[in-house]
Structure formats: C-alpha cells, structure tokens
Write an enzyme that holds these catalytic residues in place. Sequence first.
Site, PDB file in Angstrom:
ATOM      1  N   GLU A  91       0.737  -1.125  -0.350  1.00 33.77           N
ATOM      2  CA  GLU A  91       0.351  -0.383   0.857  1.00 33.77           C
ATOM      3  C   GLU A  91       0.899   1.214  -0.245  1.00 33.77           C
ATOM      4  O   GLU A  91       1.666   1.871   0.311  1.00 33.77           O
ATOM      5  CB  GLU A  91      -0.644  -0.109   1.258  1.00 33.77           C
ATOM      6  CG  GLU A  91      -1.956  -1.225   1.438  1.00 33.77           C
ATOM      7  CD  GLU A  91      -2.476  -1.534   2.562  1.00 33.77           C
ATOM      8  OE1 GLU A  91      -2.892  -0.531   3.337  1.00 33.77           O
ATOM      9  OE2 GLU A  91      -2.261  -2.439   2.631  1.00 33.77           O
ATOM     10  N   CYS A 104       2.820   8.166   1.892  1.00 37.81           N
ATOM     11  CA  CYS A 104       3.614   7.492   2.712  1.00 37.81           C
ATOM     12  C   CYS A 104       3.968   6.204   2.194  1.00 37.81           C
ATOM     13  O   CYS A 104       3.189   5.440   1.026  1.00 37.81           O
ATOM     14  CB  CYS A 104       2.264   7.008   4.035  1.00 37.81           C
ATOM     15  SG  CYS A 104       2.661   6.506   5.602  1.00 37.81           S
ATOM     16  N   CYS A 111       5.612  -7.035   7.852  1.00 37.22           N
ATOM     17  CA  CYS A 111       6.345  -6.169   8.734  1.00 37.22           C
ATOM     18  C   CYS A 111       6.140  -7.320   9.511  1.00 37.22           C
ATOM     19  O   CYS A 111       5.357  -8.182  10.404  1.00 37.22           O
ATOM     20  CB  CYS A 111       5.665  -5.555   9.575  1.00 37.22           C
ATOM     21  SG  CYS A 111       6.919  -4.995  10.893  1.00 37.22           S
ATOM     22  N   CYS A 115       3.962  -5.789  16.462  1.00 39.94           N
ATOM     23  CA  CYS A 115       3.380  -4.476  16.881  1.00 39.94           C
ATOM     24  C   CYS A 115       2.308  -4.613  18.048  1.00 39.94           C
ATOM     25  O   CYS A 115       1.066  -5.442  16.659  1.00 39.94           O
ATOM     26  CB  CYS A 115       3.563  -3.135  16.840  1.00 39.94           C
ATOM     27  SG  CYS A 115       5.418  -2.465  17.056  1.00 39.94           S
ATOM     28  N   CYS A 118      -0.949  -2.899  15.555  1.00 36.77           N
ATOM     29  CA  CYS A 118      -0.895  -2.620  14.011  1.00 36.77           C
ATOM     30  C   CYS A 118      -1.025  -4.042  13.236  1.00 36.77           C
ATOM     31  O   CYS A 118      -0.919  -5.420  13.186  1.00 36.77           O
ATOM     32  CB  CYS A 118       0.940  -2.551  13.973  1.00 36.77           C
ATOM     33  SG  CYS A 118       1.006  -1.796  12.430  1.00 36.77           S
ATOM     34  N   ASN A 292      -6.031   4.594  15.890  1.00 36.18           N
ATOM     35  CA  ASN A 292      -7.147   3.272  15.119  1.00 36.18           C
ATOM     36  C   ASN A 292      -6.842   1.734  15.733  1.00 36.18           C
ATOM     37  O   ASN A 292      -6.297   1.046  14.703  1.00 36.18           O
ATOM     38  CB  ASN A 292      -5.980   3.075  13.615  1.00 36.18           C
ATOM     39  CG  ASN A 292      -6.861   4.333  12.818  1.00 36.18           C
ATOM     40  OD1 ASN A 292      -7.898   4.137  11.882  1.00 36.18           O
ATOM     41  ND2 ASN A 292      -5.298   5.212  11.635  1.00 36.18           N
ATOM     42  N   CYS A 335      -1.582   1.553   7.934  1.00 30.57           N
ATOM     43  CA  CYS A 335      -0.727   0.526   7.519  1.00 30.57           C
ATOM     44  C   CYS A 335      -1.615  -0.255   8.024  1.00 30.57           C
ATOM     45  O   CYS A 335      -2.428  -1.688   8.363  1.00 30.57           O
ATOM     46  CB  CYS A 335       0.434   0.304   8.464  1.00 30.57           C
ATOM     47  SG  CYS A 335       1.141   2.023   9.745  1.00 30.57           S
TER      48      CYS A 335
HETATM   49  N1  SAH Z   1       7.993   0.076  11.621  1.00 25.28           N
HETATM   50  C1  SAH Z   1       7.705   1.554  11.613  1.00 25.28           C
HETATM   51  C2  SAH Z   1       7.865   2.507  10.552  1.00 25.28           C
HETATM   52  C3  SAH Z   1       5.775   1.803  10.249  1.00 25.28           C
HETATM   53  S1  SAH Z   1       4.357   2.505  11.018  1.00 25.28           S
HETATM   54  C4  SAH Z   1       7.564   2.212  13.205  1.00 25.28           C
HETATM   55  O1  SAH Z   1       6.943   1.345  13.885  1.00 25.28           O
HETATM   56  O2  SAH Z   1       7.529   3.642  12.552  1.00 25.28           O
HETATM   57  C5  SAH Z   1       3.735   3.883  11.035  1.00 25.28           C
HETATM   58  C6  SAH Z   1       3.225   4.291  12.453  1.00 25.28           C
HETATM   59  O3  SAH Z   1       2.071   4.273  12.504  1.00 25.28           O
HETATM   60  C7  SAH Z   1       4.252   4.291  13.631  1.00 25.28           C
HETATM   61  O4  SAH Z   1       4.730   4.742  14.566  1.00 25.28           O
HETATM   62  C8  SAH Z   1       2.969   3.092  14.625  1.00 25.28           C
HETATM   63  O5  SAH Z   1       3.468   2.774  15.318  1.00 25.28           O
HETATM   64  C9  SAH Z   1       1.810   3.570  13.700  1.00 25.28           C
HETATM   65  N2  SAH Z   1       0.842   2.958  13.252  1.00 25.28           N
HETATM   66  C10 SAH Z   1       0.584   1.477  13.473  1.00 25.28           C
HETATM   67  N3  SAH Z   1      -0.916   0.852  13.721  1.00 25.28           N
HETATM   68  C11 SAH Z   1      -1.356   1.815  14.361  1.00 25.28           C
HETATM   69  C12 SAH Z   1      -2.746   2.266  14.913  1.00 25.28           C
HETATM   70  N4  SAH Z   1      -4.005   1.228  15.092  1.00 25.28           N
HETATM   71  N5  SAH Z   1      -3.697   3.176  15.145  1.00 25.28           N
HETATM   72  C13 SAH Z   1      -2.017   4.635  14.715  1.00 25.28           C
HETATM   73  N6  SAH Z   1      -0.774   4.207  14.583  1.00 25.28           N
HETATM   74  C14 SAH Z   1      -0.696   3.107  13.816  1.00 25.28           C
END
Ligand code: SAH
Length: 351
Positions: A91, A104, A111, A115, A118, A292, A335
């Site tokens: 995406e 973006c 990934c 996390c 995510c 989110n 994401c």
């Molecule tokens: N792996 C890298 C970059 C990709 S994630 C990182 O961790 O920074 C980009 C951003 O989106 C990160 O800050 C991540 O924590 C956030 N993100 C992921 N899932 C999310 C969600 N459900 N709601 C809000 N932000 C989210």
Amino acid sequence: MDNLFGLTVEALGEKCVALNIPAYRGKQIAEWMYRKGAASFDVMTNLSKALRADMARSFSIVRAKCVERWDSSDGKTSKFLLEFPDGVAVETVLMRQPYGNSVCISTQAGCAMGCAFCASTLHGVTRNLTAREMLDEVLFIDEMLRIEEQKVDTMVLMGSGEPMMNYENVLTFLRLVHAPYCLNMGYRNVSVSTSGIVPGIERLAEEGLPVTLSISLHAPDDELRSTLMPINQKYGVCEVVAAGRAYAEKTKRRVTYEYILIRGVNDREKDAKALAALLRGQLANVNLIPINPVVERNWARPTTEEIQKFCRALERLHVAATVRQEMGADIQAACGQLRNRRLEEGGGDFD
Ligand code: SAH
C-alpha cells in the site's frame, strides 16, 4: 530481460557501456524514466531509432501495477495497492495536506515486528522491498500529480514494514529520490519512522543525511512498551531514547516521538509525566496519534478532550507535542489494512 527501472545514473551508465553505448546515455535514460514517466524506449526521442531498438532488445522498463484504489470522501486521501511482477502487493498513500502533497511509503511487504496494535504485522513479513519498488511507489503518485501540475512534496516512510530491517535498500532509495535526475527531493522533506531499532538509528546518524527521524515509542516504560511492542525486549525505552538523543545531537535535527494514544492503557496522567521526564531537555517533539482500532482488540481511542489533556500535560512539562490530524479513516488508510483484506480474500502473496 534486464529491468532498468530503479537504477542510478551510474548503474545505467555501466549497463550502456556493456552494450558499447556511451555512458552519458545513462543520464538521458534516467531522465526519461524518472522525470518524464517513460515506460518504453520508443518514446526516448533524443536517442536514435537504432539505439532505441538496440536497448529494447536487451533491456526493459518494468513498473508496478496499481490493482486497487480508494479515495476518501473528502478527496484528500487516496490509497493505492501496487502489485510488483512477482505478485507481492503493498500500500502507498497520498495525503493532500495544507502544506503540500505527502506520500506514505511501505518499506516491506508486511512486517515482522509484531506490534500489538498494528495491522501490517498480522501476517508477518513476506519480503523486503527493493529500492526500485519503493521508487515505484513514490513515482506512481508523482506521475499522477504531474497531470495536475503538482508533485510529491514530502515523504514519510510510515507505511508497512520496518525501514531499519531493510536498511541498505531504504538508503539506496532515499539517495535515488534525492538525485536531481530523479525527484530531486530534499532530505529535509523525508521522515523515516522506526519502531526503535537502535543499531539502525545509530547507523542513520552517521550517514550525514538531514532526514527527520521518527521513533515509535508508544509507552514511557519498559513494562508497558513490551506489552505493545515486542522489539522492546531487545531495545528498551532508555536505550531507544538515548539513541534518539544522540541522533538529534549528531544531526541537529529534531527527533519526533510517535505516541499512539490508547484509552486507559497509555493515556493516563502518570504516563504523560513519565514521557515528559524521558524527553525533557531534548531536541524532540511528541506526535500523539489517536489509535486506529484496526485489530481485534478492545482498544479504544481516548476522547478529543482526553487527547487534548494529555497533549497539554506534556506541554506544561516543557515537551513539545502535537496531535496528528487523522486522514483517510473512511478508506482504512492505516498501515496494512487494505493489504490484509486482499490477502484474506485470497488474492494475496503469502502462503
Ligand atoms: N515500523 C515503523 C514504520 C511503520 S509504522 C515504525 O514502527 O515506526 C508507522 C506508524 O504507524 C508507527 O508509529 C506505528 O506505530 C503507527 N501505527 C501502527 N498501527 C497503528 C494504529 N492502529 N493506530 C495508529 N497508529 C498506528
């Protein structure tokens, strides 16, 4: 056939020389591919017909295909699913912001970081993206904007994937995007976001590129952060923040700490205090992101008032903080959400 798309001028020059074509032709080919959207050699009218035919026999220009597109109802956010020749799809998001067009970029298909909040990590990582593929993401959007006499102004590496786990390709990509024969994008207009891979942060600090570093912190202590981000067991809060501080000192660039707000989990007053204590006095700011709720969890975002309260608490404690303006929620622009849907519907690239 040898795909030339995504090669640097130097590499293109070498390809030419191998075919007994002068190296300077590499620059012309680069400009055609990157500045004029050429998808074939036929259109390269400053090369002779014979030369174009020669090149077409040995080389190709293969681009990603856009297989799905969604536009938010306000028209400001568009999300694209781009598919590469091997069937892997990622995406890319365009956000039309008041300060310009921001894209973006995904750095990996999926990934591996795991996390808890995510969507990108739900199916693990399929593979790293190459520099060529990341360039395809940004050029796809830039070419679309050119029709409106606009361009990509800023770029965030905040799509799917962990950029520091794909370090070499990411750096090659950043240098390519910066090159005058390509998008000529200033490093200051680029943000690289990481879940806190300390050796990657240290390495990036040594590159001498004035890109903005964003660190996904999301919790002010190890106990909580480890429940949200498994990588914290390897690189804990103090170590990550120390690496952020060293990055700011070395590059003189302000580091952004991303902090997802999850109601009742990390949005308490004591969390704000602990976060402020960690960051006070640093060249840093906090970007608060209302979560989110994408994954099957009972996590909710705090109310607008609660978010403002957390923000003000940080400011009172002398830590600069902003609340991220949300875009594209109605098209699941967070994401990995769209890629997942496609994978789950069986159109996907994982086993
Ligand atoms: N792996 C890298 C970059 C990709 S994630 C990182 O961790 O920074 C980009 C951003 O989106 C990160 O800050 C991540 O924590 C956030 N993100 C992921 N899932 C999310 C969600 N459900 N709601 C809000 N932000 C989210």
